[in-house]
Design an enzyme around this catalytic site. Sequence first.
Site, short mmCIF file in Angstrom:
data_model
loop_
_atom_site.label_atom_id
_atom_site.label_comp_id
_atom_site.label_asym_id
_atom_site.label_seq_id
_atom_site.Cartn_x
_atom_site.Cartn_y
_atom_site.Cartn_z
N HIS A 21 5.42 -2.20 3.48
CA HIS A 21 4.40 -1.50 4.27
C HIS A 21 5.11 -0.59 5.27
O HIS A 21 6.00 -1.04 5.99
CB HIS A 21 3.56 -2.49 5.10
CG HIS A 21 2.68 -3.41 4.31
ND1 HIS A 21 1.31 -3.23 4.19
CD2 HIS A 21 2.96 -4.54 3.61
CE1 HIS A 21 0.80 -4.22 3.47
NE2 HIS A 21 1.77 -5.03 3.11
N ARG B 21 -1.13 5.53 -0.21
CA ARG B 21 -1.77 5.08 1.03
C ARG B 21 -2.53 3.77 0.81
O ARG B 21 -3.18 3.60 -0.23
CB ARG B 21 -2.72 6.16 1.57
CG ARG B 21 -1.96 7.41 1.97
CD ARG B 21 -2.70 8.34 2.89
NE ARG B 21 -1.93 9.58 3.02
CZ ARG B 21 -0.92 9.76 3.88
NH1 ARG B 21 -0.57 8.79 4.70
NH2 ARG B 21 -0.26 10.90 3.91
N ASP B 22 -2.41 2.88 1.79
CA ASP B 22 -3.12 1.60 1.72
C ASP B 22 -4.63 1.86 1.78
O ASP B 22 -5.11 2.68 2.57
CB ASP B 22 -2.69 0.69 2.89
CG ASP B 22 -3.07 -0.76 2.65
OD1 ASP B 22 -2.16 -1.58 2.46
OD2 ASP B 22 -4.28 -1.08 2.66
N HIS C 55 6.32 -5.05 -2.17
CA HIS C 55 6.01 -3.76 -1.56
C HIS C 55 6.39 -3.75 -0.10
O HIS C 55 6.35 -4.77 0.57
CB HIS C 55 4.52 -3.41 -1.73
CG HIS C 55 3.59 -4.51 -1.28
ND1 HIS C 55 3.30 -5.60 -2.07
CD2 HIS C 55 2.90 -4.69 -0.14
CE1 HIS C 55 2.48 -6.40 -1.43
NE2 HIS C 55 2.23 -5.88 -0.24
N ASN D 200 5.55 -8.68 3.40
CA ASN D 200 4.94 -10.01 3.41
C ASN D 200 5.41 -10.78 2.17
O ASN D 200 5.41 -10.24 1.07
CB ASN D 200 3.41 -9.89 3.41
CG ASN D 200 2.89 -9.26 4.69
OD1 ASN D 200 3.45 -9.48 5.77
ND2 ASN D 200 1.84 -8.47 4.58
N VAL E 290 -0.90 -9.20 -2.81
CA VAL E 290 -0.57 -8.56 -4.08
C VAL E 290 0.86 -8.95 -4.43
O VAL E 290 1.80 -8.64 -3.69
CB VAL E 290 -0.71 -7.03 -4.00
CG1 VAL E 290 -0.32 -6.39 -5.33
CG2 VAL E 290 -2.13 -6.63 -3.61
P1 5GP Z 1 -0.01 -7.65 1.18
O1 5GP Z 1 -1.12 -8.31 1.92
O2 5GP Z 1 0.17 -8.24 -0.21
O3 5GP Z 1 1.28 -7.54 1.95
O4 5GP Z 1 -0.46 -6.14 1.02
C1 5GP Z 1 -1.34 -5.70 0.03
C2 5GP Z 1 -1.94 -4.41 0.54
O5 5GP Z 1 -2.52 -3.76 -0.55
C3 5GP Z 1 -3.05 -4.63 1.58
O6 5GP Z 1 -2.70 -4.00 2.80
C4 5GP Z 1 -4.28 -4.01 0.93
O7 5GP Z 1 -5.10 -3.31 1.83
C5 5GP Z 1 -3.68 -3.10 -0.12
N1 5GP Z 1 -4.51 -2.89 -1.29
C6 5GP Z 1 -5.22 -3.87 -1.97
N2 5GP Z 1 -5.86 -3.32 -3.02
C7 5GP Z 1 -5.55 -1.99 -3.00
C8 5GP Z 1 -5.94 -0.89 -3.86
O8 5GP Z 1 -6.67 -1.03 -4.83
N3 5GP Z 1 -5.44 0.33 -3.54
C9 5GP Z 1 -4.61 0.52 -2.46
N4 5GP Z 1 -4.18 1.78 -2.24
N5 5GP Z 1 -4.25 -0.48 -1.65
C10 5GP Z 1 -4.70 -1.72 -1.92
#
Ligand code: 5GP
Length: 114
Positions: free
Chosen positions: A102, A29-30, A100, A87, A96
């Site tokens: 979503h 989970r996010d 991944h 993304n 990150v």
């Molecule tokens: P991006 O913005 O790279 O597409 O998505 C990265 C996602 O990772 C974001 O939605 C963010 O909330 C989530 N995220 C960042 N750090 C952590 C973490 O430590 N644990 C979890 N479960 N999600 C994280």
Amino acid sequence: MDDCLFCKIIKGEIPSTNVYHDDQVTAFRDIHPAAPTHILIVPNRHIDSVNVMTRDDEPLIGHLFLVAKQLASREAIAEGGYRLIVNTGPQAGQTVFHIHLHLLGGAPMKHPMG
Ligand code: 5GP
Ligand code: ZN
């Protein structure tokens, strides 16, 4: 990748709420959910982003989508509808750099995105 957040989550070095794991993929989970269901589906093998995907990664990325479908059904959002987002790069909001998917659902979403 020693300093990658998602590699650490996959290895269990950083806690997360895991909802799925197999030999190829982990889902959790996010931490900042943007919808009632917000799950990140992540390959166990580190790939920075779609920009560096190769032909070898094709079956793995297909598997991410099949896991997403399975989890959508398990979360009871398959019928109502859900959104799958990858993304890619800073302007798209990738924060990150471990590829991944979503999985977002559980409430009506606005369209278009951005
Ligand atoms: P991006 O913005 O790279 O597409 O998505 C990265 C996602 O990772 C974001 O939605 C963010 O909330 C989530 N995220 C960042 N750090 C952590 C973490 O430590 N644990 C979890 N479960 N999600 C994280
Ligand atoms: Zn990684």
